[in-house]
Design an enzyme around this catalytic site. Structure first.
Site, PDB file in Angstrom:
ATOM      1  N   ASP A  30       3.992   4.624   1.966  1.00  0.00           N
ATOM      2  CA  ASP A  30       4.448   6.018   1.944  1.00  0.00           C
ATOM      3  C   ASP A  30       5.724   6.104   1.100  1.00  0.00           C
ATOM      4  O   ASP A  30       6.628   5.264   1.211  1.00  0.00           O
ATOM      5  CB  ASP A  30       4.713   6.501   3.379  1.00  0.00           C
ATOM      6  CG  ASP A  30       4.823   8.008   3.455  1.00  0.00           C
ATOM      7  OD1 ASP A  30       3.958   8.644   4.078  1.00  0.00           O
ATOM      8  OD2 ASP A  30       5.791   8.565   2.869  1.00  0.00           O
ATOM      9  N   GLY A  89       1.970  19.565  10.844  1.00  0.00           N
ATOM     10  CA  GLY A  89       2.796  18.794   9.911  1.00  0.00           C
ATOM     11  C   GLY A  89       2.034  18.154   8.774  1.00  0.00           C
ATOM     12  O   GLY A  89       2.609  17.358   8.017  1.00  0.00           O
ATOM     13  N   HIS A  94      -5.512  15.684   2.002  1.00  0.00           N
ATOM     14  CA  HIS A  94      -6.521  14.642   1.754  1.00  0.00           C
ATOM     15  C   HIS A  94      -6.335  13.712   2.951  1.00  0.00           C
ATOM     16  O   HIS A  94      -5.248  13.125   3.121  1.00  0.00           O
ATOM     17  CB  HIS A  94      -6.246  13.944   0.421  1.00  0.00           C
ATOM     18  CG  HIS A  94      -7.206  12.843   0.065  1.00  0.00           C
ATOM     19  ND1 HIS A  94      -7.798  12.736  -1.180  1.00  0.00           N
ATOM     20  CD2 HIS A  94      -7.667  11.781   0.791  1.00  0.00           C
ATOM     21  CE1 HIS A  94      -8.588  11.659  -1.200  1.00  0.00           C
ATOM     22  NE2 HIS A  94      -8.509  11.061  -0.009  1.00  0.00           N
ATOM     23  N   HIS A  96      -5.690  11.188   5.782  1.00  0.00           N
ATOM     24  CA  HIS A  96      -5.021   9.888   5.747  1.00  0.00           C
ATOM     25  C   HIS A  96      -4.536   9.515   7.133  1.00  0.00           C
ATOM     26  O   HIS A  96      -4.255  10.381   7.958  1.00  0.00           O
ATOM     27  CB  HIS A  96      -3.845   9.890   4.760  1.00  0.00           C
ATOM     28  CG  HIS A  96      -2.875  11.016   4.968  1.00  0.00           C
ATOM     29  ND1 HIS A  96      -3.127  12.300   4.519  1.00  0.00           N
ATOM     30  CD2 HIS A  96      -1.678  11.068   5.586  1.00  0.00           C
ATOM     31  CE1 HIS A  96      -2.104  13.083   4.839  1.00  0.00           C
ATOM     32  NE2 HIS A  96      -1.223  12.357   5.503  1.00  0.00           N
ATOM     33  N   HIS A  98      -1.548   7.435   8.980  1.00  0.00           N
ATOM     34  CA  HIS A  98      -0.258   6.754   8.852  1.00  0.00           C
ATOM     35  C   HIS A  98      -0.283   5.496   9.726  1.00  0.00           C
ATOM     36  O   HIS A  98      -0.762   5.543  10.866  1.00  0.00           O
ATOM     37  CB  HIS A  98       0.876   7.643   9.373  1.00  0.00           C
ATOM     38  CG  HIS A  98       1.090   8.910   8.607  1.00  0.00           C
ATOM     39  ND1 HIS A  98       2.117   9.077   7.700  1.00  0.00           N
ATOM     40  CD2 HIS A  98       0.422  10.093   8.617  1.00  0.00           C
ATOM     41  CE1 HIS A  98       2.075  10.301   7.195  1.00  0.00           C
ATOM     42  NE2 HIS A  98       1.046  10.948   7.735  1.00  0.00           N
TER      43      HIS A  98
HETATM   44  P1  AMP Z   1       1.213  14.261   6.113  1.00  0.00           P
HETATM   45  O1  AMP Z   1       2.449  15.029   6.501  1.00  0.00           O
HETATM   46  O2  AMP Z   1       0.522  13.635   7.286  1.00  0.00           O
HETATM   47  O3  AMP Z   1       0.297  15.063   5.233  1.00  0.00           O
HETATM   48  O4  AMP Z   1       1.736  13.016   5.282  1.00  0.00           O
HETATM   49  C1  AMP Z   1       1.793  13.000   3.907  1.00  0.00           C
HETATM   50  C2  AMP Z   1       2.590  11.788   3.553  1.00  0.00           C
HETATM   51  O5  AMP Z   1       2.362  11.480   2.193  1.00  0.00           O
HETATM   52  C3  AMP Z   1       4.095  11.957   3.724  1.00  0.00           C
HETATM   53  O6  AMP Z   1       4.595  10.997   4.655  1.00  0.00           O
HETATM   54  C4  AMP Z   1       4.654  11.742   2.313  1.00  0.00           C
HETATM   55  O7  AMP Z   1       5.876  11.037   2.308  1.00  0.00           O
HETATM   56  C5  AMP Z   1       3.539  10.939   1.665  1.00  0.00           C
HETATM   57  N1  AMP Z   1       3.445  11.079   0.223  1.00  0.00           N
HETATM   58  C6  AMP Z   1       3.449  12.219  -0.506  1.00  0.00           C
HETATM   59  N2  AMP Z   1       3.329  11.950  -1.820  1.00  0.00           N
HETATM   60  C7  AMP Z   1       3.224  10.604  -1.919  1.00  0.00           C
HETATM   61  C8  AMP Z   1       3.090   9.697  -3.006  1.00  0.00           C
HETATM   62  N3  AMP Z   1       3.032  10.120  -4.281  1.00  0.00           N
HETATM   63  N4  AMP Z   1       3.030   8.371  -2.741  1.00  0.00           N
HETATM   64  C9  AMP Z   1       3.098   7.919  -1.472  1.00  0.00           C
HETATM   65  N5  AMP Z   1       3.223   8.725  -0.401  1.00  0.00           N
HETATM   66  C10 AMP Z   1       3.299  10.046  -0.620  1.00  0.00           C
HETATM   67 ZN    ZN Z   2      -7.916  14.127  -2.642  1.00  0.00          ZN
END
Ligand code: AMP
Ligand code: ZN
Length: 106
Positions: A30, A89, A94, A96, A98
């Site tokens: 992240d 949040g 897309h 994912h 954590h």
């Molecule tokens: P969410 O709030 O569950 O949608 O988490 C999205 C996560 O993606 C956040 O923790 C961001 O810090 C992370 N994020 C956004 N852009 C990138 C990126 N380019 N590379 C790695 N992590 C990212």
């Molecule tokens: Zn995507």
């Protein structure tokens, strides 16, 4: 999806290092870590969120990926989080998972 940041990462557009990769998913760090170790398990297929998942077997593959990457990195204790929907949040639409380990600042 062309304007999805995670699709671009999967596509290699930013040269992001993958900590782990298999047929179904990639795992990368992240960019704004909320723990000593903060990884994202991201399916290669663009699916907006858990709400849009139709292929239930993919969910198993994603959890298998969590297990594989934590084993690879010898992480024994960790938290998994899936944010679903803006009000919960979710920032990147897309799906994912954590993975947070070590000191967690959430
Ligand atoms: P969410 O709030 O569950 O949608 O988490 C999205 C996560 O993606 C956040 O923790 C961001 O810090 C992370 N994020 C956004 N852009 C990138 C990126 N380019 N590379 C790695 N992590 C990212
Ligand atoms: Zn995507």
């Amino acid at each position: 999806m062309s304007d999805c940041i995670f699709c671009k990462i999967i596509n290699g557009d930013f040269g992001t290092d993958f900590v782990y990769e298999n047929e179904f998913a990639v795992v990368f760090k992240d960019i704004n870590p909320k723990a000593d170790t903060h990884l994202l398990v991201v399916p290669k297929k663009h699916i907006e969120s858990l709400n849009e998942v139709q292929d239930k077997s993919l969910l198993g593959e994603l959890m298998v990926t969590v297990k594989a990457v934590t084993e690879k990195l010898n992480i024994k204790s960790y938290r998994t989080v899936i944010n679903t929907g803006k009000d919960a949040g979710q920032e990147v639409f897309h799906l994912h998972i954590h993975i947070l380990a070590g000191e967690i600042k959430l």
